[in-house]
Design a protein around this motif. Structure first.
Motif, PDB file in Angstrom:
ATOM      1  N   PHE A  37     -13.498  -1.713  11.055  1.00 29.65           N
ATOM      2  CA  PHE A  37     -12.323  -1.259  10.311  1.00 29.65           C
ATOM      3  C   PHE A  37     -12.661  -0.927   8.857  1.00 29.65           C
ATOM      4  O   PHE A  37     -11.794  -0.926   7.994  1.00 29.65           O
ATOM      5  CB  PHE A  37     -11.207  -2.305  10.354  1.00 29.65           C
ATOM      6  CG  PHE A  37     -10.510  -2.384  11.695  1.00 29.65           C
ATOM      7  CD1 PHE A  37     -10.584  -1.350  12.598  1.00 29.65           C
ATOM      8  CD2 PHE A  37      -9.782  -3.511  12.041  1.00 29.65           C
ATOM      9  CE1 PHE A  37      -9.956  -1.417  13.839  1.00 29.65           C
ATOM     10  CE2 PHE A  37      -9.132  -3.592  13.270  1.00 29.65           C
ATOM     11  CZ  PHE A  37      -9.233  -2.543  14.172  1.00 29.65           C
ATOM     12  N   VAL A  38     -13.943  -0.651   8.587  1.00 28.80           N
ATOM     13  CA  VAL A  38     -14.344  -0.279   7.234  1.00 28.80           C
ATOM     14  C   VAL A  38     -13.687   1.043   6.850  1.00 28.80           C
ATOM     15  O   VAL A  38     -13.800   2.025   7.584  1.00 28.80           O
ATOM     16  CB  VAL A  38     -15.878  -0.158   7.136  1.00 28.80           C
ATOM     17  CG1 VAL A  38     -16.282   0.409   5.778  1.00 28.80           C
ATOM     18  CG2 VAL A  38     -16.533  -1.513   7.345  1.00 28.80           C
ATOM     19  N   TYR A  39     -13.015   1.066   5.753  1.00 29.97           N
ATOM     20  CA  TYR A  39     -12.375   2.262   5.186  1.00 29.97           C
ATOM     21  C   TYR A  39     -11.401   2.916   6.175  1.00 29.97           C
ATOM     22  O   TYR A  39     -11.793   3.485   7.179  1.00 29.97           O
ATOM     23  CB  TYR A  39     -13.422   3.300   4.756  1.00 29.97           C
ATOM     24  CG  TYR A  39     -12.864   4.366   3.840  1.00 29.97           C
ATOM     25  CD1 TYR A  39     -12.873   4.186   2.469  1.00 29.97           C
ATOM     26  CD2 TYR A  39     -12.328   5.540   4.346  1.00 29.97           C
ATOM     27  CE1 TYR A  39     -12.360   5.151   1.619  1.00 29.97           C
ATOM     28  CE2 TYR A  39     -11.803   6.505   3.512  1.00 29.97           C
ATOM     29  CZ  TYR A  39     -11.816   6.311   2.151  1.00 29.97           C
ATOM     30  OH  TYR A  39     -11.307   7.270   1.315  1.00 29.97           O
ATOM     31  N   GLY A  40     -10.151   2.846   5.881  1.00 28.22           N
ATOM     32  CA  GLY A  40      -9.143   3.481   6.719  1.00 28.22           C
ATOM     33  C   GLY A  40      -8.596   2.599   7.816  1.00 28.22           C
ATOM     34  O   GLY A  40      -7.623   2.973   8.478  1.00 28.22           O
ATOM     35  N   GLY A  41      -9.212   1.423   8.014  1.00 31.01           N
ATOM     36  CA  GLY A  41      -8.720   0.516   9.042  1.00 31.01           C
ATOM     37  C   GLY A  41      -8.632   1.189  10.407  1.00 31.01           C
ATOM     38  O   GLY A  41      -9.428   2.073  10.730  1.00 31.01           O
ATOM     39  N   PRO A  42      -7.653   0.813  11.219  1.00 32.25           N
ATOM     40  CA  PRO A  42      -7.528   1.409  12.551  1.00 32.25           C
ATOM     41  C   PRO A  42      -7.007   2.846  12.510  1.00 32.25           C
ATOM     42  O   PRO A  42      -7.046   3.540  13.525  1.00 32.25           O
ATOM     43  CB  PRO A  42      -6.517   0.482  13.235  1.00 32.25           C
ATOM     44  CG  PRO A  42      -5.687  -0.045  12.123  1.00 32.25           C
ATOM     45  CD  PRO A  42      -6.638  -0.223  10.961  1.00 32.25           C
ATOM     46  N   TRP A  43      -6.542   3.289  11.326  1.00 30.78           N
ATOM     47  CA  TRP A  43      -5.922   4.609  11.217  1.00 30.78           C
ATOM     48  C   TRP A  43      -6.908   5.752  11.385  1.00 30.78           C
ATOM     49  O   TRP A  43      -6.510   6.918  11.453  1.00 30.78           O
ATOM     50  CB  TRP A  43      -5.201   4.731   9.871  1.00 30.78           C
ATOM     51  CG  TRP A  43      -4.101   3.742   9.737  1.00 30.78           C
ATOM     52  CD1 TRP A  43      -4.161   2.514   9.137  1.00 30.78           C
ATOM     53  CD2 TRP A  43      -2.765   3.858  10.241  1.00 30.78           C
ATOM     54  NE1 TRP A  43      -2.958   1.868   9.227  1.00 30.78           N
ATOM     55  CE2 TRP A  43      -2.075   2.668   9.896  1.00 30.78           C
ATOM     56  CE3 TRP A  43      -2.081   4.859  10.934  1.00 30.78           C
ATOM     57  CZ2 TRP A  43      -0.738   2.460  10.244  1.00 30.78           C
ATOM     58  CZ3 TRP A  43      -0.757   4.650  11.273  1.00 30.78           C
ATOM     59  CH2 TRP A  43      -0.106   3.464  10.926  1.00 30.78           C
ATOM     60  N   LYS A  44      -8.190   5.457  11.427  1.00 29.08           N
ATOM     61  CA  LYS A  44      -9.171   6.524  11.618  1.00 29.08           C
ATOM     62  C   LYS A  44      -9.542   6.721  13.083  1.00 29.08           C
ATOM     63  O   LYS A  44     -10.258   7.654  13.426  1.00 29.08           O
ATOM     64  CB  LYS A  44     -10.435   6.247  10.801  1.00 29.08           C
ATOM     65  CG  LYS A  44     -11.164   4.970  11.157  1.00 29.08           C
ATOM     66  CD  LYS A  44     -12.397   4.810  10.275  1.00 29.08           C
ATOM     67  CE  LYS A  44     -13.120   3.495  10.543  1.00 29.08           C
ATOM     68  NZ  LYS A  44     -12.376   2.338  10.044  1.00 29.08           N
ATOM     69  N   TYR A  45      -9.044   5.839  13.941  1.00 29.17           N
ATOM     70  CA  TYR A  45      -9.385   5.922  15.366  1.00 29.17           C
ATOM     71  C   TYR A  45      -8.315   6.681  16.139  1.00 29.17           C
ATOM     72  O   TYR A  45      -7.124   6.342  16.069  1.00 29.17           O
ATOM     73  CB  TYR A  45      -9.550   4.519  15.961  1.00 29.17           C
ATOM     74  CG  TYR A  45     -10.723   3.759  15.392  1.00 29.17           C
ATOM     75  CD1 TYR A  45     -12.020   4.081  15.765  1.00 29.17           C
ATOM     76  CD2 TYR A  45     -10.528   2.729  14.473  1.00 29.17           C
ATOM     77  CE1 TYR A  45     -13.098   3.393  15.236  1.00 29.17           C
ATOM     78  CE2 TYR A  45     -11.602   2.039  13.943  1.00 29.17           C
ATOM     79  CZ  TYR A  45     -12.889   2.379  14.325  1.00 29.17           C
ATOM     80  OH  TYR A  45     -13.961   1.701  13.797  1.00 29.17           O
ATOM     81  N   LEU A  46      -8.726   7.677  16.885  1.00 28.29           N
ATOM     82  CA  LEU A  46      -7.778   8.455  17.678  1.00 28.29           C
ATOM     83  C   LEU A  46      -7.083   7.580  18.704  1.00 28.29           C
ATOM     84  O   LEU A  46      -5.907   7.806  19.020  1.00 28.29           O
ATOM     85  CB  LEU A  46      -8.506   9.614  18.379  1.00 28.29           C
ATOM     86  CG  LEU A  46      -7.607  10.598  19.133  1.00 28.29           C
ATOM     87  CD1 LEU A  46      -6.588  11.233  18.202  1.00 28.29           C
ATOM     88  CD2 LEU A  46      -8.459  11.682  19.814  1.00 28.29           C
ATOM     89  N   THR A  47      -7.775   6.588  19.208  1.00 25.02           N
ATOM     90  CA  THR A  47      -7.170   5.667  20.175  1.00 25.02           C
ATOM     91  C   THR A  47      -5.943   4.975  19.587  1.00 25.02           C
ATOM     92  O   THR A  47      -4.891   4.900  20.232  1.00 25.02           O
ATOM     93  CB  THR A  47      -8.186   4.600  20.614  1.00 25.02           C
ATOM     94  OG1 THR A  47      -9.216   5.224  21.393  1.00 25.02           O
ATOM     95  CG2 THR A  47      -7.523   3.534  21.476  1.00 25.02           C
ATOM     96  N   PHE A  48      -6.056   4.482  18.365  1.00 21.74           N
ATOM     97  CA  PHE A  48      -4.939   3.795  17.723  1.00 21.74           C
ATOM     98  C   PHE A  48      -3.815   4.776  17.402  1.00 21.74           C
ATOM     99  O   PHE A  48      -2.632   4.484  17.645  1.00 21.74           O
ATOM    100  CB  PHE A  48      -5.409   3.107  16.450  1.00 21.74           C
ATOM    101  CG  PHE A  48      -4.308   2.393  15.707  1.00 21.74           C
ATOM    102  CD1 PHE A  48      -3.796   1.200  16.197  1.00 21.74           C
ATOM    103  CD2 PHE A  48      -3.787   2.923  14.530  1.00 21.74           C
ATOM    104  CE1 PHE A  48      -2.767   0.541  15.524  1.00 21.74           C
ATOM    105  CE2 PHE A  48      -2.766   2.270  13.855  1.00 21.74           C
ATOM    106  CZ  PHE A  48      -2.250   1.082  14.352  1.00 21.74           C
ATOM    107  N   LEU A  49      -4.161   5.931  16.885  1.00 23.93           N
ATOM    108  CA  LEU A  49      -3.147   6.942  16.589  1.00 23.93           C
ATOM    109  C   LEU A  49      -2.435   7.372  17.862  1.00 23.93           C
ATOM    110  O   LEU A  49      -1.217   7.619  17.859  1.00 23.93           O
ATOM    111  CB  LEU A  49      -3.798   8.151  15.911  1.00 23.93           C
ATOM    112  CG  LEU A  49      -4.444   7.876  14.545  1.00 23.93           C
ATOM    113  CD1 LEU A  49      -5.146   9.136  14.033  1.00 23.93           C
ATOM    114  CD2 LEU A  49      -3.404   7.395  13.545  1.00 23.93           C
TER     115      LEU A  49
END
Length: 228
Positions: A37-49
């Motif tokens: 979760f370095v930089y951007g947390g889960p918001w950088k993962y398409l799976t989470f979005l």
């Protein structure tokens, strides 16, 4: 499908996704695998979005089911159809196909083994497996009015480009690719890879449109045939 059963389907799907998102949020206090979760947390993962996208769609669908009277011309119904057609179905299907294709080739490129201790198997499958059958079930549950193809693909392409720009920004900021696979590609290969992915998502949009027409015929989108 009977309205009551359709409502149950939508509420169940929404509740399931909400539970997964809540479970992920609860893990914020746990010791994380290095770099996850370095930089951007889960918001950088398409799976989470995608989880948020699916939860939003089924929540909107549930709200639409609860509307009194005719729903076909309501703003909620139009947004529900648009969200499913342009985003929920193609993006959700892409997440499942992409993840398991790369996982089958070399899991370390997309889901390193170190993550297994952080995400239990049920959570992994909730994020990367269950999404597809739930979406296919939605195709069978009710018809959806699809927008004009050119407009839909333009919107999908714009949002896709924004996400690609985001993950490139993450890499330029901290030197870590969101997905380990990207670190094995040259610049030209990255461009080709991104173009390929956008092409696949666009084809999945067309597949959703075709499935909708095949299951429900022309009862819901006859008025759109001349616009495509």
């Amino acid at each position: 499908m009977a309205p009551v059963l359709r409502s149950v389907y939508h509420i169940t799907a929404f509740s399931g996704y909400a539970f997964v998102v809540r479970s992920l949020a609860a893990k914020g206090g746990e010791e994380l695998p290095p770099g996850i979760f370095v930089y951007g947390g889960p918001w950088k993962y398409l799976t989470f979005l995608n989880l948020l996208l699916q939860m939003s769609f089924f929540g909107l669908a549930a709200v639409n089911d609860l509307q009194p009277g005719s729903k076909s011309q309501s703003a909620v119904n139009r947004w529900k159809d648009f969200l499913f057609a342009v985003f929920a179905f193609p993006v959700g299907t892409f997440v499942v196909l992409f993840f398991w294709t790369v996982f089958a080739y070399d899991r370390e490129l997309v889901y390193p083994a170190t993550i297994d201790s952080f995400f239990p198997p049920w959570m992994n499958h909730s994020m990367h497996t269950v999404v597809l059958p739930v979406l296919l079930g939605e195709v069978l549950v009710q018809p959806h009015v699809y927008p004009q193809t050119k407009q839909a693909l333009a919107v999908l392409g714009t949002v896709g480009s924004a996400y690609l720009s985001w993950i490139i920004w993450v890499y330029l900021s901290v030197g870590i690719w969101v997905y380990p696979l990207l670190g094995h590609l040259s610049t030209s290969s990255l461009v080709g890879f991104f173009i390929l992915n956008m092409s696949v998502v666009s084809l999945l949009y067309l597949l959703g449109d075709r499935l909708n027409s095949h299951v429900w015929g022309k009862r819901t989108n006859t008025h759109l045939e001349t616009n495509k």
